[in-house]
Motif scaffolding. Sequence first.
Motif, short mmCIF file in Angstrom:
data_model
loop_
_atom_site.label_atom_id
_atom_site.label_comp_id
_atom_site.label_asym_id
_atom_site.label_seq_id
_atom_site.Cartn_x
_atom_site.Cartn_y
_atom_site.Cartn_z
N MET A 495 30.42 12.93 27.83
CA MET A 495 29.39 13.96 27.88
C MET A 495 28.40 13.68 29.01
O MET A 495 27.99 14.58 29.73
N THR A 496 28.01 12.42 29.16
CA THR A 496 27.09 12.08 30.24
C THR A 496 27.72 12.44 31.59
O THR A 496 27.07 13.01 32.46
N LYS A 499 27.85 16.26 32.03
CA LYS A 499 26.53 16.83 32.36
C LYS A 499 26.24 16.65 33.85
O LYS A 499 25.71 17.54 34.50
N TRP A 500 26.59 15.49 34.37
CA TRP A 500 26.36 15.26 35.79
C TRP A 500 27.23 16.21 36.63
O TRP A 500 26.76 16.82 37.59
N ARG A 503 25.89 19.75 36.50
CA ARG A 503 24.71 19.91 37.35
C ARG A 503 25.12 20.04 38.81
O ARG A 503 24.63 20.89 39.54
N GLU A 504 26.03 19.18 39.23
CA GLU A 504 26.45 19.24 40.62
C GLU A 504 27.17 20.55 40.93
O GLU A 504 26.96 21.14 41.98
N GLU A 595 24.23 19.94 23.54
CA GLU A 595 24.05 19.92 24.99
C GLU A 595 24.40 21.31 25.53
O GLU A 595 25.49 21.80 25.31
#
Lengths: 801, 352
Positions: A495-496, A499-500, A503-504, A595
């Motif tokens: 998940m981390t 999320k990155w 965003r990118e 999320e």
Amino acid sequence: MRVPLSWLKEYVDVEMSAQELAHRLTMAGVEAGDVIELGGWTGCYVGHVLSVEQHPNADRLSLCRVDIGSEQMQVVCGAPNVAAGQKICFAKVGAYLYNTHSEKHENLKPARIRGVVSEGMICSELELGLGDGHEGIVVLPDDAPIGVTLDSYLGDTVIDLEVTANRLDCFSILGVAHEVAAITGKTVREPDISYQEGNTPIAELATVSVADPDLCPRYTASVIQGIKIGDSPQWLQDRLTKAGLRPINNVVDVTNYVMLEFNQPLHAFDLDKLRDHTIIVRRARPGEVLDTLDGAGRILNPDVLVIADSHDPVGIGGVIGGANSEIGPDTTNVLLESATFDNYNNRQTAETFRLRTDATQRFEKGLRPELAPIGLRRATQLIQQVSGGEIAQGIVDIYQGRDAPHPTVPLSLKRLKQVLGMELDIEKAAQVLQSLGIQTKPTEPGSLNATIPYWRNDINIEEDLIEEVVRIIGYDEVPTTMLSTPIPNHHPSPMTELKWRVREAMAAAGLQETISYPLVSLESLEKVNQLDQENLPLHVANPMSVGQEYLRPTLRASLLQTLLYNQEHMDAPFRLFEVGRAFLPRKDELPVEQEIAAGVVSGLRSEPSWLEQDGYLDFFDAKGILSSALERLGVTTSYQPTEDPTCHPGRCARIIAGDTELGIIGEVHPEVLARLDLKPLPVVLFELQLEQILKVTRHSRDSFRPLSRFPAATRDLALIVAADLPAGKVQEILGRHRLVENVELFDVYTGDNIPAGTRSLAWHVYFQSQERTLTNEEVNRTLEGLLRALEREVGATLRGS
Amino acid sequence: MTQPSAQSIEQLTQQATQELDRINDLESLDQWRISYLGRRGSLTNVLRGLSQLDLEQRRELGALGNQSKNLLDERLAQKTQEIDQAQQVQAFARDRIDVTMLGRPTPIGRLHPTTQIVKEITDAFVSMGFSIVEGPEVEWDHYNFEMLNIPEGHPARDMWNSMWIDYRNEAGQQPMLLRTHTSPMQARVMENTQPPIRVVVPGKCYRYEATDATHEWHFYQIEGLAVDEGITFADLKGTLYEFARRLFGEERKVRFRCDYFPFVEPGVDMSIDCFACQGGDNRCRICRGSGWIEIMGAGMVHPKVLASVGYDTEKYTGFAFGIGPERVAMLKYGIDDIRHFYTNDLRFLRQF
């Protein structure tokens, strides 16, 4: 904690500058905030009042002759307390002082008052900035040397310490003195606390008992008879003022002074106001009340420890005294209390009554019981010194833990090396500890036992001693090494990572990231039709403000708020997104934290400029942005019409990947826009569940397809379909044949030449095989098959046929 | 037809070149070419007339005529090029654009400065073998305080003014709050994992605190934790020193001073030397002349914290640290007010 340097120097020599001392204290863990200089009284001197006469032309003024060493001055003074023989603060003409009339600092001008020349001024506290007293002049001690500058006599430096919660000892000047001694290698001079007792045993004067020793481990008391209440001597007032306390009277001032000096809070009762001259330390009875010294009426309960006389409470133990036993101008007999209260209960009581006092600030951190009699004796001695009277014989000391000494703490070099990674002699460690007043005794080789002095309550385990050693020798002495232990197995956090990547991908698609507060109001949720009255969001019990009370169950309100804020500041294309959490309450459990990636797209399609404008961003701009971001994540999506309370009923789609619904995209309902005061332009909003995207991306990693070596064939089709048939459905049917490489919608037509209620969708269809060049017949056969399927499944017909 | 003569050829050539000199457009040039060099052009005619001459004359005038034709051809080519060039220059002048005007904008997406700095910080630790984990923003008192050696009633609780969730359990307690730091993940990670542990925990935190230029009630924190046999304070120094060099430049120096956090012992505060003024400027907006900037709190994990998750405190040691990414970003980018971060003003966000 304000530490006047002159006071500190009474207990320990300080040879370095105040700045340097402040720095050294800070490095050792006692952070010095400000270093405040008191003084700057140019043109002010210690004067001696030689004579005081009535002013010839004014009843309330006196005419004084003052000796300032080099010369004698004539000065007019309006203070009622001026008297011949006093040592005072004399300001010559030109001195820069606070002018109480103009309320600002000014140079003292030559003056002729009611016809008499005044060559200066005798100063009050207010004028010197020492305090806010202005009724009388400051009277200096008799031994003040005549003619020296006031700066050299009264000037001082105050170090303001920001004491951390563990360092209770540094709430006292003596505690700081021990710290300074350890840092500088000096020795502490503790004040003498002995005094002469009278002949009346204390037991004949007062009866003290502790009914609830669990909340009051130690209670000590003394009695002083025949005192005279008045102002404290100037030195005492000065020290309190510099340390930030306001002088009250000679008895109360001593209790405060000893609190600042030794850390022990004390309380003085008017013995004659205690019925039966009795003190009982007990839990309050339900419904008991007490008017406290701050003028408030307090309703007590059995969780509150009170000090009572034979009938009623006369104080809340360790928190505040009662008005009924207060020291007054006529008090002559005093019972002085110095006790140890349970820190947990004390803190609770202070919180209950919202009464954080200088006393509770100390008691709640756990003062050592050994301190109580020391503070008592010091205060008893000083009260007699400044208020006179006779001290009763003996003290009261009710202490259950008398036979259980404070435990010692062991230290071994082995552990020190294990924790710090450095070698050290045990002798060196012992020497550092001793400099802090910690007595050490060697045990086995490389080990010692430490006895913790009464002023420290924060040293209980070996690591505490290790910190004491290293903070004094300095952290620079510890080597600097890189971790040499094995690198742990990597734990993936999908998940981390997602999320990155989201965003990118969103930023790459032209969206600006925002981060907003997750606390919202119900009203803001209601405005976007996202308030479920049956299932309210989590509420904060002590919110910071009215608009920030509920944990958001959706990011929609936040993003639209961000849009509104920026609409007010600029006219531009707004392409915004946020990756954040929504909070869904669960019964008796932490909420589900979803999320979410959400975005809004609205405004001009391009930045305002000299270039031709091409209208406003709409649904298809947003969908294009979103699709390209999702494509970058390797997610292939389709869209199905749907309805959503926030959105325009005919302009909203579910975003689907395979069988998984990822979220929605839709144009915000015009009513919602109006309610939020947003401009009446299309605003397109999307909200994606990242948990869902994670499911999809997990299975779509092996997405490489070899590039075909064979040419593609193209056919164009114009299909007549029902006007409400989603083009996506046609695309799906066309795209599912294995020989169809790609399908593009290139035209949409409604109007003349085609039946009402229908529309024409024109497509480029690309056919290609991985294995061979397709023949015309193969392509045509495939196309015919597709047309049959289209007719069968959605009633599509070829236009013009 | 006149008999060609050397004189007439020379005259014709001279006339042609003189005419050519006056021409400056392609149209006139073409007419000139036709009138001299075209199929019926005067020079062509002259050359054609050579055939009537005797051999001797033909050879002589032929050479002269060819010379003349070559000259005019050459001059024609030259002139054509001149005119072409001149016309191109004119066209370029006409087609000149104002290159200072704004270009056609393409949307630029940017990451929030907090996202960027969090990434930069976590990357530094990931390269030192740390994994990234995240935890819940709504926490139990148990993890936020109890497991971190901050029991109920501990005065150190004042260091973290909390926002509590309006929920009471059966015992009547209010045990749920918005986490005040990402440190609760220390306990959560250790409960589920045996050493060795190296993790960093980025995430949002909340405090019940008045806001000003350096305080926000909503902010990020990056907590770090390393636990194993043989981890020392010296390792803590080395790891954080390496971090400081990566973020603020390899020539950075670091300094540690004693500080207090209940879940570490010894506890420290790390500063870096001021990268703006190197301590030489009393009015330095970053270090105010002290030469040092406080960057983060850290320390050796308190034995009570290790014991509370069932670790053998004789065997295992570890360090922990906590970094405020907004503060790091403020230092790096010279941002003067933390409140800019979450107001989401595009005029701010577009600068990163």
